[in-house]
Design an enzyme around this catalytic site. Structure first.
Site, short mmCIF file in Angstrom:
data_model
loop_
_atom_site.label_atom_id
_atom_site.label_comp_id
_atom_site.label_asym_id
_atom_site.label_seq_id
_atom_site.Cartn_x
_atom_site.Cartn_y
_atom_site.Cartn_z
N LYS A 161 -7.84 -13.00 -9.28
CA LYS A 161 -8.46 -13.16 -9.14
C LYS A 161 -9.81 -11.77 -9.42
CE LYS A 161 -9.83 -13.48 -4.10
NZ LYS A 161 -9.59 -14.03 -2.46
N LYS A 165 0.50 -1.72 -0.23
CA LYS A 165 -0.14 0.35 0.11
C LYS A 165 0.97 1.63 -0.14
CE LYS A 165 -4.66 -1.34 1.17
NZ LYS A 165 -5.21 -1.33 2.33
N LYS A 186 -12.18 -6.61 -5.43
CA LYS A 186 -13.46 -5.75 -5.43
C LYS A 186 -12.89 -4.78 -5.38
CE LYS A 186 -13.24 -4.90 -0.33
NZ LYS A 186 -13.37 -5.50 0.93
#
Ligand code: TRP
Length: 332
Positions: free
Chosen positions: A196, A114, A199
């Site tokens: 994957k 991050k 989101k």
């Protein structure tokens, strides 16, 4: 009657929920309440470690709560709440900051990722995030914390912090186990079946969100990556795209892979993709309708938040009082 084991999980309201999160996880959560005493919270304190638009954060927090209920999480059987409504999280978070080492926090993969992605906002909260997460967990003395692969390191650190604290002050925290659910399909991106379905990325062609309208869902499936041998066959090694679509179709319809192979024998991918899209539209329709109905019922959602925070706060404060006493704070 035996006491049920306690399970707790937090969800960061920082992106829209996808078909992947539904089929891979949320769908199986309603059944868990039979076996476990479950706590789920919207981790809004965690969300602000990355800059958020206030209106978006507020909307998403409520929307996700409504979506979880629409997906079958019954607020009567589970404790659902918003993290910032239970001040004990921030309070224990501070204390545990003093028992989390600089070196440990520096080694967290999520922090490294991050800070690379948000180089202009490497704030203290991003760094100490795992101490707050440890507090989220330890307040409820859970047996299990269901997490994805990416959060396992944080649960490991939570265990280390809890053991360190227990060692200094005597048994205070139960040491939780990460819980890797046995059931649940692993849904990959429609655009890149190696990754994957994620989101947080907006406008991702590989993604279907729970609230996408039918025409968007159909478009995403029509564009889905397949291969060039025009044969619907399950082969996750060599036919990743097609196998992923089959996994979705199987999960949406309950059909088995051999049944699906027979159904589309001799047909082109176009017909198969349309069938998968339509099955997903039908799967999501009742969830979308229920989410909208709940969002229109503000009073109900407020009562869920209020009851959830009260129940959670009661348990959390018991642990917090014990901790305050142990570290030597004067009783109020
Ligand atoms: N860190 C988790 C994530 O990014 C969210 C989270 C916050 C969480 N507190 C938690 C998960 C406690 C499990 C338990 O997805």
């Amino acid at each position: 009657m035996d006491e049920k084991k306690v399970m707790l999980s937090g969800i960061k309201p920082s992106g829209d929920l996808t078909l992947g999160s539904y089929l891979g996880a949320i769908r199986n959560w309603s059944a868990r309440a039979e076996e476990f005493d479950c706590y789920y919270f919207m981790a809004d304190l965690h969300a602000i470690t990355v800059r958020q638009k206030p209106a978006d954060l507020r909307r998403r927090t409520i929307e996700q709560l409504a979506q979880y209920i629409a997906c079958g999480l019954d607020p009567e059987k589970n404790t659902l709440f918003i993290q910032s409504h239970v001040p004990a999280h921030a309070e224990l978070g501070w204390v545990l900051n003093c028992y989390a080492m600089f070196g440990e926090l520096s080694r967290m993969t999520q922090f490294k990722d991050k800070s690379a992605k948000n180089a202009d906002n490497i704030n203290g909260g991003l760094f100490t995030y795992p101490a707050l997460m440890a507090a989220d967990i330890l307040l409820y003395q859970p047996d299990y914390v269901p997490v994805g692969e990416d959060q396992k390191q944080h649960v490991e650190l939570t265990r280390d912090i809890a053991n360190r604290f227990n060692h200094i002050y005597g048994d205070t925290f139960k040491i939780p186990e990460p819980y890797i659910p046995k059931v649940g399909a692993r849904i990959m991106s429609l655009a890149n079946p190696e990754a994957k379905m994620s989101k947080s990325e907006d406008d991702d062609p590989g993604r279907v969100t729970l609230m996408d309208p039918p025409e968007v869902i159909m478009r995403q499936f029509k564009r889905a990556v397949t291969d060039c041998d025009a044969c619907v066959r399950y082969d996750p090694e060599n036919k990743k795209g097609v196998s992923n679509l089959m996994t979705i179709y199987a999960a949406a319809t309950g059909k088995t892979f051999p049944e699906i192979e027979r159904e589309f024998d001799g047909q082109l991918y176009g017909a198969f993709k349309t069938a998968v899209g339509e099955a997903v539209v039908e799967l999501l329709r009742p969830i979308q309708e229920e989410t909208k109905r709940l969002l229109a019922d503000k009073a109900y959602l407020e009562s869920v938040c209020k009851n959830g925070a009260e129940k959670a706060g009661y348990i959390a404060n018991k642990t917090l009082r014990k901790v305050y006493k142990r570290v030597g704070f004067v009783a109020r």
